[in-house]
Write a protein that holds these residues in place. Sequence first.
Motif, PDB file in Angstrom:
ATOM      1  N   ILE A   1       0.561   5.034  -0.132  1.00  0.00           N
ATOM      2  CA  ILE A   1       0.224   6.766   0.340  1.00  0.00           C
ATOM      3  C   ILE A   1       1.398   7.374  -0.306  1.00  0.00           C
ATOM      4  CG2 ILE A   1      -0.602   8.333   0.876  1.00  0.00           C
ATOM      5  CD1 ILE A   1      -2.573   5.462   0.694  1.00  0.00           C
TER       6      ILE A   1
ATOM      7  N   ASN B   1       2.754  11.421  -2.558  1.00  0.00           N
ATOM      8  CA  ASN B   1       1.789  12.706  -3.621  1.00  0.00           C
ATOM      9  C   ASN B   1       1.303  12.151  -5.282  1.00  0.00           C
ATOM     10  OD1 ASN B   1       3.464  13.076  -5.590  1.00  0.00           O
ATOM     11  ND2 ASN B   1       4.952  14.353  -3.776  1.00  0.00           N
TER      12      ASN B   1
ATOM     13  N   GLU C   1       3.641   0.152   2.837  1.00  0.00           N
ATOM     14  CA  GLU C   1       3.293  -0.404   4.148  1.00  0.00           C
ATOM     15  C   GLU C   1       2.968  -1.959   3.289  1.00  0.00           C
ATOM     16  OE1 GLU C   1       3.303  -0.419   7.535  1.00  0.00           O
ATOM     17  OE2 GLU C   1       4.036   1.413   7.596  1.00  0.00           O
ATOM     18  N   LEU C   2       3.711  -2.746   3.469  1.00  0.00           N
ATOM     19  CA  LEU C   2       3.120  -4.377   3.342  1.00  0.00           C
ATOM     20  C   LEU C   2       1.170  -4.389   3.946  1.00  0.00           C
ATOM     21  CD1 LEU C   2       2.900  -7.627   3.010  1.00  0.00           C
ATOM     22  CD2 LEU C   2       3.082  -7.693   5.353  1.00  0.00           C
TER      23      LEU C   2
ATOM     24  N   HIS D   1       8.129  11.492   1.743  1.00  0.00           N
ATOM     25  CA  HIS D   1       7.460  11.241   3.071  1.00  0.00           C
ATOM     26  C   HIS D   1       6.561   9.680   2.323  1.00  0.00           C
ATOM     27  CE1 HIS D   1       9.082  14.466   4.930  1.00  0.00           C
ATOM     28  NE2 HIS D   1       9.585  15.218   3.766  1.00  0.00           N
TER      29      HIS D   1
ATOM     30  N   ASP E   1       8.975  10.422  -3.386  1.00  0.00           N
ATOM     31  CA  ASP E   1       8.660  11.106  -1.954  1.00  0.00           C
ATOM     32  C   ASP E   1       9.297  10.655  -0.733  1.00  0.00           C
ATOM     33  OD1 ASP E   1       6.843  12.367  -0.415  1.00  0.00           O
ATOM     34  OD2 ASP E   1       5.087  11.272  -1.306  1.00  0.00           O
TER      35      ASP E   1
ATOM     36  N   ILE F   1       4.276   6.872   2.208  1.00  0.00           N
ATOM     37  CA  ILE F   1       4.079   5.812   3.649  1.00  0.00           C
ATOM     38  C   ILE F   1       4.403   4.741   2.451  1.00  0.00           C
ATOM     39  CG2 ILE F   1       2.483   4.455   5.470  1.00  0.00           C
ATOM     40  CD1 ILE F   1       1.375   7.437   5.181  1.00  0.00           C
TER      41      ILE F   1
ATOM     42  N   ARG G   1       0.812  -0.700   0.399  1.00  0.00           N
ATOM     43  CA  ARG G   1       0.123  -0.362  -0.048  1.00  0.00           C
ATOM     44  C   ARG G   1       0.652   1.162  -0.282  1.00  0.00           C
ATOM     45  NH1 ARG G   1      -5.508   0.485   2.224  1.00  0.00           N
ATOM     46  NH2 ARG G   1      -6.164   2.489   1.234  1.00  0.00           N
TER      47      ARG G   1
END
Lengths: 124, 726
Positions: A11, A13, A54-55, A50, A48, A52, A9
């Motif tokens: 996230i 910009n 994630e698994l 920043h 980016d 995120i 997953r």
Amino acid sequence: MLERLEGLRIIANAQALDAAVWPNGSRVFRLAADDVFLLGDGEVHLDDPHAIVELETGFSGMSMEPAAALDWLESTCEWELPGQRPAFAQGAVAGLAVKLWFDETEVFVMTASALAAELEERMP
Amino acid sequence: MAAFTFDGSSVPFDSGDSVLLALRKAGTIPGGTLCFAGDCPHCVATVDGVSYVRMCQVSCRDGMTVEPHPVGGAPPLPDGTTAHTAPLQIRHCDLVVIGQGESGSAAAAEAIARGRRVITLDSKQGADAIGIYAGLTVLARSQYGLERIHCDDVVVATGAAEIQPVCTGSDLSGIYTARAAEYLLAHGVDLGTVVAVGDPPPGHASVSGQLVRFEGEGRVAAVVTRDWDGTEHTHPCDTAIVGLGLHPRDALFRMARDLGVTVVGDAAIDATIPPPPQAGTICPCANVTADDVKNVWDRGFHEMELMKRATLAGTGTCQGMACLPHLRSLLADLGGTVQPPFTARPVTKQITFGEISAGAHLRAYPRTALDGEHRRLGAEMDRIGGWWRPWTYGDTEGEYWAVRNGVSIGDVSTLGKMIVTGPDSAELLERLYPTRIAGIKPGRSKYVLILDERGYVLDDGLVCRDGEYEWFLTFTSSGATFAEMWVRDWAESWELDVRILNRTMSLGAINVTGPHAKELLERVGLSDPPSYMGHASAQIAGIDCRVFRLSFTGELSFELHHAIADSVELWRALLDAGADLDLRPHGIDALLKLRLEKGHILVGQDSDFDSTPRRLHHEWAVDLSKEFFVGKAATIRTNKAPLNKQLVGLTMDGPAPHEGAVIWSDGDYNGYVTSSTWSPVTEQSVLLGWLHLRNGELPTEATIEERRAIVSPVPFYDPDGGRARA
């Protein structure tokens, strides 16, 4: 049967996601301008710092034969399905939040794993 | 010959006959003027268990059962064993054309020629539109079941209906509208001696004069007319035919005119206004007579809509198809002006419970990844906080003592969880929360309230810092979805550069709690547990976890957050490792008992819509010296007002009173209980409840369910928190 999916997953910009090069053979579901669910192996490089990443095991999915899927969606989906292929769409199906991937050979149905049992009860 | 059963008797039919036509051929005729067009209410019956079916609109089937509705009463409700949800078909198009007569067909053809996607509906072809909703959405019943058609435009081309006679005797059988008589004659029905009034069908002449009444016993035997000079004439007959003019069949248009629906053809004609009825039943569905309407008028109800509500005329089976022209006529006669028709509302025809429920689904409650484990362990599952959760594993007290004296695990996967990153992440959280955020060090957590702009508590949870720009937030189980909208909305409003990811459904969480919690976790690999209100990443039983040290139960506790794909493996590993520690899982029933002993509030249960931090005794979670946070101005303002009520702790001897029970002070209502339980460890009932202040003081005791309750400090258990911090 819906099976738990394992992916990433991401996230970030929107510009970073627009410019990202995804691993060969991966499936990229753009859930929102800043949100991608990536199914497949390989590294992802994003511009980016920043972001995120994630698994993600929170989705479950299954592949349906297009005719059977459309027949089911005809009685459970209040919004108009995309006509072009391939296409990604998401919204309420049978009262649940569902994500749909359409191509010529399949309709891939995804929902949150926490709702998978409910969705299965509402599928043909 | 094929036959069906009507009122216990066998009725033969010819192929293609409607039920009403077959009955007429057999000599059985319902009372009232029959239209054979589905407009009037006179031929409704219960067909194969479905009531309010118009017999003129149903084709005969061999073996079907038809029961007339009870005279003067409603048909029985279905017994529940025969009802079924109707199939639903959802379609989309540009234009729906309702009615496929001349004007409807033309409208459809023109739209198709312009490249529009058109769906046509026609009751004669088995597709009966019964409602139009904003959207636009057309609801129709068809042989498929129920159809919901989403479209941009609707054309109503449903034609016109014939006006029913209203006079003495108009409820006799043997009376037909002109079109109905024409239909019967075309099907070879012998009508006997016919008297026609008004515009007759081809081949018949009308008698002169104005219709006065019908005469007969059950069945019409004569028509009485009156000449202009007052002379009455009696015309003996077997059948009376009335051609009194047309009024538009425009209910679908009237219910949706504000939605941009178009009406064409006879459905758009100006209605014929018949002579005002002097006697007889105007609305056969609600049994409203001309005298009833006059009486209501004399009581001051002069508007059409008020007349409808006062008399219920137009609210029954035919939704005004029979009464509307006569109501308009009578009101015009009484008031001097012709009023517009009353509002029409979906649906125009009676639908079944099965049709109402077509496409409807119960609210879905998500299940944690441990749902199967709980059920395997015999848990009693319930819907709590928006999720399926284990209420108890069958021994709540045993589960409780496992936490207080030993070690236990609980599934807290339902907690709201969110990752926030980005250069403005600290700024976002600083503005959102009423406590100082910037001072939280990486690896540390802080309890937080969330306030709305009015200073009322929306939710609570933790803010956990991972790094300079990385945060992990938790929320209550039932508040998680709203919290995501809340955080995103403010981030966008303030145009802050942040990334937000809701992890509620992606991460599982297991609470390991009890004096032996640390020992259990050491066995599965946690050698260096975080200190109280700290958090750290660790491998537990080989599974990547984020370990939070906090306590909701009042005992030493660790929450293990992990990918839900690993939940079952982690859960089982903990159960195995703690077998000799008498480890057992605890359900929500035990958890609520444990938390109440500690006086922890449940937002939404203990808080109300107007709960400020001060009223909740949570002023300590608000730092008014901060420059800004959502709800600060309102908090300052409300803090200036005298405190009028507060959430307090109470204790009682004996069993716990009901949650919601009234709290009495000096015989007067003074509040209510929000949470209550018997506390095994303190051997008394402990409660939270709202109490009003009297003269600026909280009462020191109260009466609840006729027993004495003492206002007591919270926590009720381990007030210094030594056990949680152990």
